[in-house]
Scaffold this motif. Structure first.
Motif, PDB file in Angstrom:
ATOM      1  N   UNK A 296      23.587   9.020   2.926  1.00  0.00           N
ATOM      2  CA  UNK A 296      22.874   9.401   1.696  1.00  0.00           C
ATOM      3  C   UNK A 296      21.858  10.492   1.986  1.00  0.00           C
ATOM      4  N   UNK A 297      21.232  10.440   3.179  1.00  0.00           N
ATOM      5  CA  UNK A 297      20.210  11.418   3.539  1.00  0.00           C
ATOM      6  C   UNK A 297      18.802  10.943   3.244  1.00  0.00           C
ATOM      7  N   UNK A 298      18.569   9.623   3.238  1.00  0.00           N
ATOM      8  CA  UNK A 298      17.252   9.080   2.919  1.00  0.00           C
ATOM      9  C   UNK A 298      16.686   8.355   4.135  1.00  0.00           C
ATOM     10  N   UNK A 299      15.382   8.079   4.116  1.00  0.00           N
ATOM     11  CA  UNK A 299      14.705   7.401   5.224  1.00  0.00           C
ATOM     12  C   UNK A 299      15.043   5.916   5.226  1.00  0.00           C
ATOM     13  N   UNK A 300      15.121   5.355   6.458  1.00  0.00           N
ATOM     14  CA  UNK A 300      15.427   3.936   6.622  1.00  0.00           C
ATOM     15  C   UNK A 300      14.416   3.340   7.592  1.00  0.00           C
ATOM     16  N   UNK A 301      13.770   2.235   7.192  1.00  0.00           N
ATOM     17  CA  UNK A 301      12.774   1.562   8.028  1.00  0.00           C
ATOM     18  C   UNK A 301      13.142   0.073   8.137  1.00  0.00           C
ATOM     19  N   UNK A 302      12.505  -0.616   9.108  1.00  0.00           N
ATOM     20  CA  UNK A 302      12.697  -2.056   9.243  1.00  0.00           C
ATOM     21  C   UNK A 302      11.357  -2.737   9.474  1.00  0.00           C
ATOM     22  N   UNK A 303      11.255  -3.968   9.050  1.00  0.00           N
ATOM     23  CA  UNK A 303      10.027  -4.751   9.203  1.00  0.00           C
ATOM     24  C   UNK A 303      10.413  -6.176   9.561  1.00  0.00           C
ATOM     25  N   UNK A 304       9.693  -6.766  10.529  1.00  0.00           N
ATOM     26  CA  UNK A 304      10.014  -8.100  11.003  1.00  0.00           C
ATOM     27  C   UNK A 304       9.124  -9.179  10.400  1.00  0.00           C
ATOM     28  N   UNK A 305       7.971  -8.808   9.876  1.00  0.00           N
ATOM     29  CA  UNK A 305       7.060  -9.805   9.334  1.00  0.00           C
ATOM     30  C   UNK A 305       6.277  -9.219   8.174  1.00  0.00           C
ATOM     31  N   UNK A 306       5.354 -10.009   7.690  1.00  0.00           N
ATOM     32  CA  UNK A 306       4.575  -9.606   6.517  1.00  0.00           C
ATOM     33  C   UNK A 306       3.718  -8.377   6.783  1.00  0.00           C
ATOM     34  N   UNK A 307       3.064  -8.325   7.937  1.00  0.00           N
ATOM     35  CA  UNK A 307       2.185  -7.202   8.245  1.00  0.00           C
ATOM     36  C   UNK A 307       2.979  -5.917   8.406  1.00  0.00           C
ATOM     37  N   UNK A 308       4.109  -5.997   9.112  1.00  0.00           N
ATOM     38  CA  UNK A 308       4.930  -4.800   9.284  1.00  0.00           C
ATOM     39  C   UNK A 308       5.466  -4.301   7.953  1.00  0.00           C
ATOM     40  N   UNK A 313       5.529  -0.145   3.765  1.00  0.00           N
ATOM     41  CA  UNK A 313       5.376   0.227   2.365  1.00  0.00           C
ATOM     42  C   UNK A 313       4.231   1.227   2.174  1.00  0.00           C
ATOM     43  N   UNK A 314       3.204   1.130   2.992  1.00  0.00           N
ATOM     44  CA  UNK A 314       2.112   2.111   2.899  1.00  0.00           C
ATOM     45  C   UNK A 314       2.585   3.486   3.370  1.00  0.00           C
ATOM     46  N   UNK A 315       3.420   3.503   4.417  1.00  0.00           N
ATOM     47  CA  UNK A 315       3.952   4.775   4.896  1.00  0.00           C
ATOM     48  C   UNK A 315       4.865   5.428   3.861  1.00  0.00           C
ATOM     49  N   UNK A 316       5.558   4.616   3.070  1.00  0.00           N
ATOM     50  CA  UNK A 316       6.507   5.143   2.084  1.00  0.00           C
ATOM     51  C   UNK A 316       5.906   5.178   0.684  1.00  0.00           C
ATOM     52  N   UNK A 317       4.591   5.215   0.592  1.00  0.00           N
ATOM     53  CA  UNK A 317       3.935   5.144  -0.715  1.00  0.00           C
ATOM     54  C   UNK A 317       4.216   6.362  -1.584  1.00  0.00           C
ATOM     55  N   UNK A 318       4.617   7.488  -0.960  1.00  0.00           N
ATOM     56  CA  UNK A 318       4.904   8.698  -1.730  1.00  0.00           C
ATOM     57  C   UNK A 318       6.334   8.747  -2.243  1.00  0.00           C
ATOM     58  N   UNK A 319       7.162   7.800  -1.858  1.00  0.00           N
ATOM     59  CA  UNK A 319       8.539   7.773  -2.339  1.00  0.00           C
ATOM     60  C   UNK A 319       8.574   7.241  -3.772  1.00  0.00           C
ATOM     61  N   UNK A 320       9.502   7.778  -4.526  1.00  0.00           N
ATOM     62  CA  UNK A 320       9.632   7.360  -5.919  1.00  0.00           C
ATOM     63  C   UNK A 320      10.194   5.941  -6.020  1.00  0.00           C
ATOM     64  N   UNK A 321      11.154   5.595  -5.143  1.00  0.00           N
ATOM     65  CA  UNK A 321      11.772   4.275  -5.158  1.00  0.00           C
ATOM     66  C   UNK A 321      12.000   3.814  -3.723  1.00  0.00           C
ATOM     67  N   UNK A 322      11.589   2.571  -3.426  1.00  0.00           N
ATOM     68  CA  UNK A 322      11.821   1.942  -2.130  1.00  0.00           C
ATOM     69  C   UNK A 322      12.653   0.682  -2.377  1.00  0.00           C
TER      70      UNK A 322
END
Length: 455
Positions: A296-308, A313-322
């Motif tokens: 697709x050409x979009x960013x992909x992240x992973x998180x293992x717990x609540x803090x991550x 989500x803070x890093x991707x706050x400028x994205x229109x849809x997560x």
């Protein structure tokens, strides 16, 4: 009043002996099982007639007396027997309970309160009153346990009879209802064959107008079901923010996330959408989502717990849809509660949750799934694998019964072509077509013939 004891191989044999020797006016005092059969104690007021008396024994042999039959120490009347049992029970209650002692030879004896001179003199003195008092008490306890067992058997039999009667009464009520409203019963049966839950089928059929023929009533019911399905429209692709797809394992959450991301990238650009996975249990879960993200050409992240997750989500706050892809767990898996708690935290309060379910699941499975995931506020649901369904009424029933809005439908693996905005009329029409094709006997036979001819 006199008493007699009779022994037989079974209850019928023992009762026959009582009737033969004492007549039909004999009173059965008790019965119990012995080693080889049944023992019955019977009482009678007067001597039996000569025709009912036992035959005399051969010459030279003495006939057994009543004392020989019931024991040497046994009383000859019912009153004496009752008095002896009451005295024995009173003496057993008056004597303090003391633990039994075991001698070196393995025999058990109970200590006596009488003064002891020698061990040899003490044992016979203590054993005699015990045997005289414990025998009637043990017999009374055994009779009580037998009576309790008989009472329990009677209760079980009565409960069984009650269940049978309830079943018969409900069947009669159902027959009366069918005779009173034959068309309603026919339509309810068709809805149930289509997969509609029986309670919902009876409810919608009750609104059927009386002045309708079968065809008009069927069309009316389909329209009524369609009006009761709530849809959200294109709520995800027209909105902004964070969306999480949750649901059991194997429902197609990752593929649905990829379809939504591809549609969103086509509409707003690939830099406006990002993917996040919190699935740290399934092997290659991140790699699969990363492959979709690369295509697709979009960013992909992973998180293992609540803090991550909060950091991502803070890093991707400028994205229109997560879009968040969650792990799939069964309804009874303890890890599911942990995942729901992660999505329920204050830092993730703005996440919109959508439940992903297979449209070909059983109604009971869907119902338990919805009840489990209702711990988090659901904005809607997505039905997947419509192309694998032979009946769609179960999904319709689950959505209507739980008032859960339907957002999207998927009917294949192609990304993003096999993603469609949910439409109530389309759902009911598809359910009716599947019912006509697979549920009805004549159409099902035609479908089988066509498949065999094609092969």
């Amino acid at each position: 009043m006199k008493i007699r004891r009779f022994f037989g191989k079974d209850m019928r044999d023992a009762l026959a002996q009582v009737k033969t020797e004492l007549g039909g006016e004999a009173v059965i005092m008790s019965n119990k099982k012995v080693g080889d059969g049944i023992e019955i104690v019977a009482a009678y007021d007067r001597e039996p007639s000569p025709s009912l008396m036992p035959k005399p024994s051969p010459a030279g042999k003495k006939s057994p007396s009543l004392s020989d039959i019931i024991g040497d120490s046994g009383p000859d009347s019912l009153r004496a027997l009752l008095e002896q049992q009451s005295k024995a029970a009173a003496s057993a209650q008056a004597e303090p309970s003391q633990p039994a002692a075991q001698d070196s030879r393995g025999s058990v004896s109970t200590p006596s309160s009488a003064p002891a001179s020698t061990p040899a003199q003490q044992r016979p003195a203590a054993a005699a009153p015990q045997s005289a008092s414990s025998t009637p008490v043990a017999a009374s306890q055994q009779a009580s346990s037998t009576s309790d067992k008989d009472l329990q058997d009677i209760r079980q039999e009565l409960a069984s009879l009650r269940n049978v009667l309830q079943f018969q009464v409900s069947g009669l009520i159902e027959q009366d209802r069918r005779r009173a409203h034959p068309l309603h019963n026919y339509l309810a049966g068709r809805l149930e064959q289509m997969g509609i839950e029986p309670a919902l089928a009876d409810e919608v059929v009750s609104y059927t107008p009386e002045a309708c023929d079968e065809r008009q009533a069927w069309v009316y019911l389909l329209k009524l079901l369609a009006n009761r399905i709530h849809t959200t429209g294109d709520s995800i692709l027209n909105a902004q923010g964070v969306v999480a797809l949750v649901g059991p394992t194997g429902t197609g959450k990752t593929t649905t996330v990829a379809k939504l991301a591809a549609r969103y990238a086509q509409k707003y650009g690939q830099d406006q959408v990002a993917l996040v996975t919190i699935d740290s249990y399934r092997i290659a879960a991140f790699e699969q989502l990363a492959t979709y993200g690369k295509i697709i050409g979009c960013a992909v992240k992973k998180a293992h717990n609540e803090q991550e997750l909060a950091d991502v989500l803070y890093q991707l706050r400028n994205k229109r849809l997560v879009l968040i892809d969650s792990a799939g767990f069964g309804q009874r898996d303890s890890r599911l509660i942990k995942q729901l708690d992660t999505l329920r935290t204050h830092s993730c309060a703005s996440i919109k949750k959508y439940l992903v379910m297979q449209a070909n699941s059983q109604y009971q499975v869907m119902e338990r799934t919805i009840n489990t995931y209702n711990q988090i506020s659901l904005q809607g649901c997505i039905f997947t694998k419509l192309d694998e369904c032979y009946s769609l009424g179960e999904a319709v029933s689950a959505a209507i019964s739980h008032r859960l809005p339907v957002s999207y439908l998927t009917n294949g693996q192609q990304v993003p072509e096999d993603l469609h905005v949910a439409d109530a009329k389309y759902l009911i029409t598809t359910a009716a077509k599947l019912y006509k094709k697979y549920a009805l006997a004549h159409t099902a036979n035609q479908a089988e013939a066509k498949r065999a001819h094609a092969v």
